[in-house]
Design a protein around this motif. Structure first.
Motif: not given
Length: 193
Positions: A13-14, A17, A21, A127, A149, A151-156
């Motif tokens: 998941a990271a 993300g 991003l 993180s 972006s 969704a990527g931030t949320a995953c990270v």
């Protein structure tokens, strides 16, 4: 979900993300830039681990007091050939003020903060930075993040926190300590999770 499976899921998941991003589908892949990014990631990991090691062996901010002048000297040696004819006294004083406010104060706080948590716990705290950067970009610069972006931030942000929860639950089942820190006053090395 087992601890090993949970670690893999949240690591994936990271990684997802990071891909969301960076949006690599909007341009070609620059191998030199990718190499620099991987080198920066390796240096960041080394910084976290070495800062913990120095924090375990040296009291106070003595490690920072030695490392900052060494880093400044290396920077001066690299930049001096192009800057020595352009630097004025006001610019020099401004650079010295920035040297204190920009790296020394944040590094001192990080140096003190890295003494207690494990590398994994500190990585989890770090993180949150992409979310803070996105929020500041939105509030101060008026930058509206796209769906990828956001969704990527949320995953990270969510992946390390969730991974730490999986590890803590696994430790509780095995009867170990669940927190990512060592007892106050202990001086032994910490293990990364």
């Amino acid at each position: 979900m087992g601890a090993r499976h949970g670690r893999r899921v949240w690591t994936a998941a990271a990684a997802l993300g990071v891909v969301l991003l960076t949006e690599p589908w909007h341009g070609g892949l620059d191998l030199l830039g990718t190499g620099y990014a991987l080198a920066a990631a390796a240096c960041w990991a080394a910084y976290i681990l070495q800062t913990q090691r120095v924090g375990d062996r040296v009291t106070g901010l003595k490690g920072l007091a030695v490392s900052t002048p060494v880093a400044a000297l290396i920077g001066v040696l690299i930049a001096a050939p192009t800057l020595c004819t352009r630097v004025t006294w006001p610019a020099l004083w401004a650079m010295l003020a920035l040297a204190v406010l920009s790296p020394v104060l944040p590094f001192a706080l990080e140096f003190l903060a890295l003494r207690r948590p494990t590398a994994s716990a500190f990585g989890t705290m770090m993180s949150i930075e992409p979310a803070i950067a996105m929020l500041i970009g939105f509030l101060v610069l008026g930058q509206k993040p796209g769906l990828a972006s956001a969704a990527g931030t949320a995953c990270v942000v969510v992946a390390p926190v969730s991974r730490s929860g999986v590890v803590a639950a696994s430790r509780r089942r095995r009867g170990g300590r669940a927190c990512g820190c060592r007892p106050a006053g202990s001086r032994g090395p910490r293990r990364a999770v």
